[in-house]
Design a protein around this motif. Structure first.
Motif, short mmCIF file in Angstrom:
data_model
loop_
_atom_site.label_atom_id
_atom_site.label_comp_id
_atom_site.label_asym_id
_atom_site.label_seq_id
_atom_site.Cartn_x
_atom_site.Cartn_y
_atom_site.Cartn_z
N SER A 1 124.15 66.58 -69.28
CA SER A 1 123.21 65.77 -70.06
C SER A 1 121.85 65.76 -69.37
O SER A 1 121.77 65.77 -68.14
N MET A 2 120.81 65.75 -70.16
CA MET A 2 119.46 65.79 -69.57
C MET A 2 118.41 65.30 -70.55
O MET A 2 118.58 65.40 -71.76
N VAL A 3 117.33 64.79 -69.96
CA VAL A 3 116.12 64.53 -70.76
C VAL A 3 115.18 65.69 -70.48
O VAL A 3 114.88 65.99 -69.31
N ILE A 4 114.75 66.35 -71.53
CA ILE A 4 113.76 67.43 -71.38
C ILE A 4 112.43 66.83 -71.83
O ILE A 4 112.30 66.35 -72.96
N CYS A 5 111.46 66.80 -70.90
CA CYS A 5 110.25 66.00 -71.12
C CYS A 5 109.15 66.72 -71.89
O CYS A 5 108.39 66.09 -72.61
#
Ligand SMILES: O=C(O)CCC(=O)C(=O)O
Length: 311
Positions: free
Chosen positions: A146-150
Motif C-alpha cells: 500500500s502506498m500514497v503516490i504524491c
C-alpha cells in the motif's frame, strides 16, 4: 455488503480496469488527506538515507534497490522525487541536497499503510473491499504494497508503462490494484493512462518480464518470466498488441476507485501542473494454495503472512 454489479465485472474483464466514482465518502477523503499531510510533515530527515524513487526500467532499477526500500514492505517509509535534489552533490556532505521542503519532495509513502495507519487501514481491510474481491472471484485475497503516490506539483515523476503482476508475481498471475484518487486526477496533473484490453491475449497481456530481488539480495532487476504469464481462465483469450488508440487518459474525481487488472498495461505522466495529485493504492493477490507467491518478488510477506481481506 454488495460487491460489483454484473456489468461492472463484465467491463473490468473486457477493459482490464474499472472506474467507480464516489467509492470513498467525503469524510474518508478528508481523513486520508489529513493523515497524508501529518505523515509528510512529521517524518524526520535525521536518519533518512534520502532514497529516491524511480520505477524506471533497466539501468534505473538499482535506484530502488537499497535496504531502506527493500525492507519497507511492513513499514511506513518515504521515498523522494529525483527532481527534488540538487544536480551536484553538496561539497560538505558529498550528497545531493533537497531543494524543496520535504513535504513537497516526497514521491511516495509506502508500503504498509494498510496495517500501520488507522485511516488507511479502514479503507483497505473492510467489508466493502472484501465484497469487491468476491465479485472478482478471489478465493483468499491478501492485501499488500500500500502506498500514497504524491505526484507533487511540477516535479511529480512519471510512472513508466508496466503491468502490476510484473512486480507482485504469483504463479499464475492474480494481482489486482485498488487505486483511490484522493484529489482530482486528469490530463495535466499526471493521471493514470490505461491501455484498454491490454490484459488479454497471446501477446498483449502476457507477463513477459518480472521485477525481482537480485540473487545477492542487493538491489533489484528485471528478468524474463518463464512461468505462467496469464491468469487462470484467460489462456484462450486472444487480442492484438495494444496501440495508442486504445489508451484512455483517465479523468477522475477525488473519491473514485480505479480497479486495475494485474496484466493491464498502464502508466502515468509527469505532473507538470501546479496541482498535486495524491492517490492511495494497494494491491490484492490470491493467497489460496493453487497460487504461489514468488520468493524473488521485491516485497516478501511478513511472518504472519499478507493481510487477509476475508475475515
Ligand atoms: O499513481 C500513479 O501514478 C501510478 C500508479 C500505478 O501505476 C500502480 O499503482 O500500478
Amino acid at each position: 455488503m454488495s460487491g460489483l454489479t454484473e456489468s461492472q465485472v463484465a467491463s473490468f474483464r473486457e477493459n482490464g480496469y474499472l472506474v467507480i466514482p464516489d467509492y470513498l465518502t467525503q469524510a474518508e477523503i478528508e481523513a486520508l488527506l489529513a493523515e497524508t499531510n501529518t505523515l509528510l510533515n512529521d517524518f524526520s530527515l535525521d536518519s533518512h538515507p534520502l532514497t529516491q524513487f524511480t520505477t524506471g526500467d533497466d539501468d534505473q532499477a538499482d535506484h530502488v534497490g537499497d535496504d531502506y526500500f527493500l525492507n519497507s514492505g511492513d513499514k511506513i517509509r518515504f521515498f523522494f522525487e529525483p527532481d527534488a535534489f540538487t544536480s551536484e552533490p553538496d561539497p560538505l556532505t558529498g550528497r545531493a541536497a533537497l531543494i524543496k521542503p520535504k513535504h513537497l519532495a516526497v514521491n511516495k509513502i509506502g508500503h504498509s499503510l494498510h496495517t500501520l495507519s488507522p485511516p488507511f487501514k479502514s479503507v483497505s481491510l473492510n467489508k466493502q473491499n472484501a465484497a469487491v474481491a468476491r465479485s472478482l472471484g478471489f478465493k483468499d485475497p491478501r492485501v499488500l504494497q500500500s502506498m500514497v503516490i504524491c505526484k507533487q506539483p511540477s516535479i511529480g515523476g512519471a510512472v513508466p508503462t508496466h503491468r502490476d503482476s510484473e512486480f507482485l508475481y504469483t504463479n499464475p498471475p492474480s494481482a489486482v490494484g485498488w487505486w483511490y484518487a484522493l484529489q482530482d486526477a486528469g490530463p495535466g496533473n499526471g493521471t493514470l493512462g490505461m491501455w484498454k484490453g491490454s490484459h488479454k491475449g497471446r501477446k498483449g497481456g502476457h507477463i513477459a518480464r518480472r521485477f525481482v530481488r537480485k540473487a545477492d539480495n542487493k538491489g533489484t532487476e528485471f528478468i524474463e518470466n518463464d512461468s505462467a504469464s496469464l491468469p487462470k481462465g484467460m489462456e484462450e483469450e486472444k487480442a492484438s498488441e495494444p496501440t495508442d488508440k486504445d489508451l484512455e487518459i483517465l479523468n477522475v474525481k477525488a473519491g473514485s476507485l480505479v480497479l486495475i487488472h494485474g496484466n493491464v498495461l498502464h502508466k502515468s505522466e509527469k505532473n507538470t501542473s501546479p496541482r498535486s495529485r495524491y492517490a492511495y493504492t494497494f494491491h490484492v493477490i490470491e493467497g489460496a494454495d493453487e497460487w504461489e507467491y514468488d520468493k524473488r518478488n521485491w516485497l516478501q510477506p511478513p511472518e504472519a503472512g499478507f493481510s487477509r481481506l476475508y475475515q
